[in-house]
Motif scaffolding. Structure first.
Motif, PDB file in Angstrom:
ATOM      1  N   GLN A   1       0.386 -15.163  -3.383  1.00 29.35           N
ATOM      2  CA  GLN A   1      -0.758 -16.380  -3.665  1.00 29.35           C
ATOM      3  C   GLN A   1      -0.303 -16.681  -4.977  1.00 29.35           C
ATOM      4  O   GLN A   1       0.175 -17.772  -5.826  1.00 29.35           O
ATOM      5  CB  GLN A   1      -2.056 -16.432  -4.290  1.00 29.35           C
ATOM      6  CG  GLN A   1      -2.977 -16.604  -2.684  1.00 29.35           C
ATOM      7  CD  GLN A   1      -4.224 -15.827  -2.733  1.00 29.35           C
ATOM      8  OE1 GLN A   1      -4.948 -15.482  -3.697  1.00 29.35           O
ATOM      9  NE2 GLN A   1      -4.897 -16.355  -1.886  1.00 29.35           N
ATOM     10  N   ASN A   2       0.731 -15.541  -6.158  1.00 35.14           N
ATOM     11  CA  ASN A   2       0.695 -16.188  -7.394  1.00 35.14           C
ATOM     12  C   ASN A   2       1.896 -14.503  -7.990  1.00 35.14           C
ATOM     13  O   ASN A   2       1.142 -13.574  -7.360  1.00 35.14           O
ATOM     14  CB  ASN A   2      -0.349 -15.977  -8.645  1.00 35.14           C
ATOM     15  CG  ASN A   2       0.063 -15.806  -9.946  1.00 35.14           C
ATOM     16  OD1 ASN A   2       0.895 -16.593 -10.010  1.00 35.14           O
ATOM     17  ND2 ASN A   2      -0.866 -15.797 -11.135  1.00 35.14           N
ATOM     18  N   THR A   3       2.385 -14.910  -8.622  1.00 37.06           N
ATOM     19  CA  THR A   3       3.625 -13.717  -9.069  1.00 37.06           C
ATOM     20  C   THR A   3       3.692 -14.373 -10.884  1.00 37.06           C
ATOM     21  O   THR A   3       4.281 -15.445 -11.333  1.00 37.06           O
ATOM     22  CB  THR A   3       4.704 -14.260  -8.614  1.00 37.06           C
ATOM     23  OG1 THR A   3       5.543 -15.554  -8.707  1.00 37.06           O
ATOM     24  CG2 THR A   3       5.134 -13.627  -7.063  1.00 37.06           C
TER      25      THR A   3
ATOM     26  N   GLU B   1       4.379  -8.568 -11.842  1.00 41.11           N
ATOM     27  CA  GLU B   1       1.918  -9.056 -11.359  1.00 41.11           C
ATOM     28  C   GLU B   1       3.200  -9.864 -10.182  1.00 41.11           C
ATOM     29  O   GLU B   1       2.960 -11.295  -9.931  1.00 41.11           O
ATOM     30  CB  GLU B   1       1.594  -9.339 -12.674  1.00 41.11           C
ATOM     31  CG  GLU B   1       2.023  -8.241 -13.719  1.00 41.11           C
ATOM     32  CD  GLU B   1       0.665  -9.145 -14.481  1.00 41.11           C
ATOM     33  OE1 GLU B   1      -0.198 -10.217 -14.187  1.00 41.11           O
ATOM     34  OE2 GLU B   1       0.805  -8.322 -15.763  1.00 41.11           O
ATOM     35  N   ILE B   2       1.929  -9.322  -8.720  1.00 43.85           N
ATOM     36  CA  ILE B   2       2.011  -9.891  -7.988  1.00 43.85           C
ATOM     37  C   ILE B   2       0.734  -9.778  -6.771  1.00 43.85           C
ATOM     38  O   ILE B   2       0.371  -8.601  -6.967  1.00 43.85           O
ATOM     39  CB  ILE B   2       3.537  -9.161  -6.806  1.00 43.85           C
ATOM     40  CG1 ILE B   2       4.650  -9.411  -7.146  1.00 43.85           C
ATOM     41  CG2 ILE B   2       2.922  -9.781  -5.539  1.00 43.85           C
ATOM     42  CD1 ILE B   2       5.735  -8.779  -6.506  1.00 43.85           C
TER      43      ILE B   2
ATOM     44  N   ASP C   1       6.527  -2.002 -12.347  1.00 43.39           N
ATOM     45  CA  ASP C   1       8.089  -2.131 -13.388  1.00 43.39           C
ATOM     46  C   ASP C   1       9.566  -2.745 -12.509  1.00 43.39           C
ATOM     47  O   ASP C   1      10.373  -2.429 -11.817  1.00 43.39           O
ATOM     48  CB  ASP C   1       8.954  -0.445 -14.191  1.00 43.39           C
ATOM     49  CG  ASP C   1       9.137   0.003 -14.844  1.00 43.39           C
ATOM     50  OD1 ASP C   1      10.393  -1.311 -15.613  1.00 43.39           O
ATOM     51  OD2 ASP C   1       8.486   0.203 -15.312  1.00 43.39           O
ATOM     52  N   ALA C   2       9.995  -3.763 -13.858  1.00 42.36           N
ATOM     53  CA  ALA C   2      11.047  -4.114 -13.190  1.00 42.36           C
ATOM     54  C   ALA C   2      12.347  -3.046 -13.764  1.00 42.36           C
ATOM     55  O   ALA C   2      13.512  -4.165 -13.012  1.00 42.36           O
ATOM     56  CB  ALA C   2      10.634  -5.707 -14.528  1.00 42.36           C
TER      57      ALA C   2
ATOM     58  N   ARG D   1       3.631   0.243 -10.977  1.00 37.95           N
ATOM     59  CA  ARG D   1       2.534   1.133 -11.535  1.00 37.95           C
ATOM     60  C   ARG D   1       1.343   0.818 -11.117  1.00 37.95           C
ATOM     61  O   ARG D   1       0.237   1.523 -11.712  1.00 37.95           O
ATOM     62  CB  ARG D   1       2.539   0.251 -13.315  1.00 37.95           C
ATOM     63  CG  ARG D   1       4.462  -0.011 -13.643  1.00 37.95           C
ATOM     64  CD  ARG D   1       4.040  -0.908 -14.656  1.00 37.95           C
ATOM     65  NE  ARG D   1       5.337  -0.031 -15.831  1.00 37.95           N
ATOM     66  CZ  ARG D   1       5.960  -0.874 -16.810  1.00 37.95           C
ATOM     67  NH1 ARG D   1       5.104  -1.563 -16.530  1.00 37.95           N
ATOM     68  NH2 ARG D   1       6.998  -0.708 -17.439  1.00 37.95           N
ATOM     69  N   HIS D   2       1.046  -0.237 -10.730  1.00 35.04           N
ATOM     70  CA  HIS D   2      -0.633  -0.600 -10.434  1.00 35.04           C
ATOM     71  C   HIS D   2      -1.272  -1.065  -9.490  1.00 35.04           C
ATOM     72  O   HIS D   2      -0.216  -2.110  -9.161  1.00 35.04           O
ATOM     73  CB  HIS D   2      -1.629  -0.998 -11.655  1.00 35.04           C
ATOM     74  CG  HIS D   2      -3.112  -1.615 -11.561  1.00 35.04           C
ATOM     75  ND1 HIS D   2      -3.789   0.180 -11.729  1.00 35.04           N
ATOM     76  CD2 HIS D   2      -3.498  -2.067 -11.155  1.00 35.04           C
ATOM     77  CE1 HIS D   2      -5.056  -0.359 -12.049  1.00 35.04           C
ATOM     78  NE2 HIS D   2      -4.928  -1.712 -11.611  1.00 35.04           N
ATOM     79  N   VAL D   3      -2.086  -0.580  -8.169  1.00 37.34           N
ATOM     80  CA  VAL D   3      -2.498  -1.188  -7.136  1.00 37.34           C
ATOM     81  C   VAL D   3      -3.861  -2.055  -7.407  1.00 37.34           C
ATOM     82  O   VAL D   3      -4.688  -0.487  -7.559  1.00 37.34           O
ATOM     83  CB  VAL D   3      -2.092  -0.527  -5.918  1.00 37.34           C
ATOM     84  CG1 VAL D   3      -2.710  -1.013  -4.828  1.00 37.34           C
ATOM     85  CG2 VAL D   3      -0.804  -0.422  -5.676  1.00 37.34           C
TER      86      VAL D   3
END
Length: 110
Positions: free
Chosen positions: A70-72, A80-81, A96-97, A103-105
């Motif tokens: 829905q958003n990136t 952030e996805i 992390d790019a 890093r986080h879910v």
């Protein structure tokens, strides 16, 4: 007299037995309405060397369980996805790019 006594004992035992039978029949119907959360399947994703593109980050997020995006957002070397998993629940994955490390879910509990 004995016949009357037997009849009274039978009628007193019949009501609790009928009630227990009705509860026993209804219990499986109540149990079927409970939602059991299952972990999303994880897919093996090959992470390329160098900075991650959006497509690479989306591939990693889909391996975590994101089905609909829905958003990136890209900020401070982190993708952030946000989207939905296979159950329709909200999920956000931070990647992390530089390394491709997750890093986080954050999953919705609602």
């Amino acid at each position: 007299m004995q016949q009357i006594l037997k009849k009274a004992v039978f009628s007193k035992a019949l009501l609790p037995l009928a009630l227990a039978g009705a509860i026993g029949v209804a219990a499986p119907a109540f149990a079927a309405d409970v939602y059991m959360r299952q972990p999303a399947p994880r897919a093996a994703v090959v992470v390329p060397s160098g900075p991650l593109t959006l497509q690479d980050a989306l591939a990693i997020a889909s391996g975590i369980g994101v089905v609909t995006v829905q958003n990136t957002h890209f900020d401070d070397n982190e993708w952030e996805i946000e989207g939905r998993d296979q159950y329709g629940k909200w999920i956000q994955v931070d990647i992390d790019a530089r390394t491709g490390e997750v890093r986080h879910v954050d999953r919705s509990i609602i």
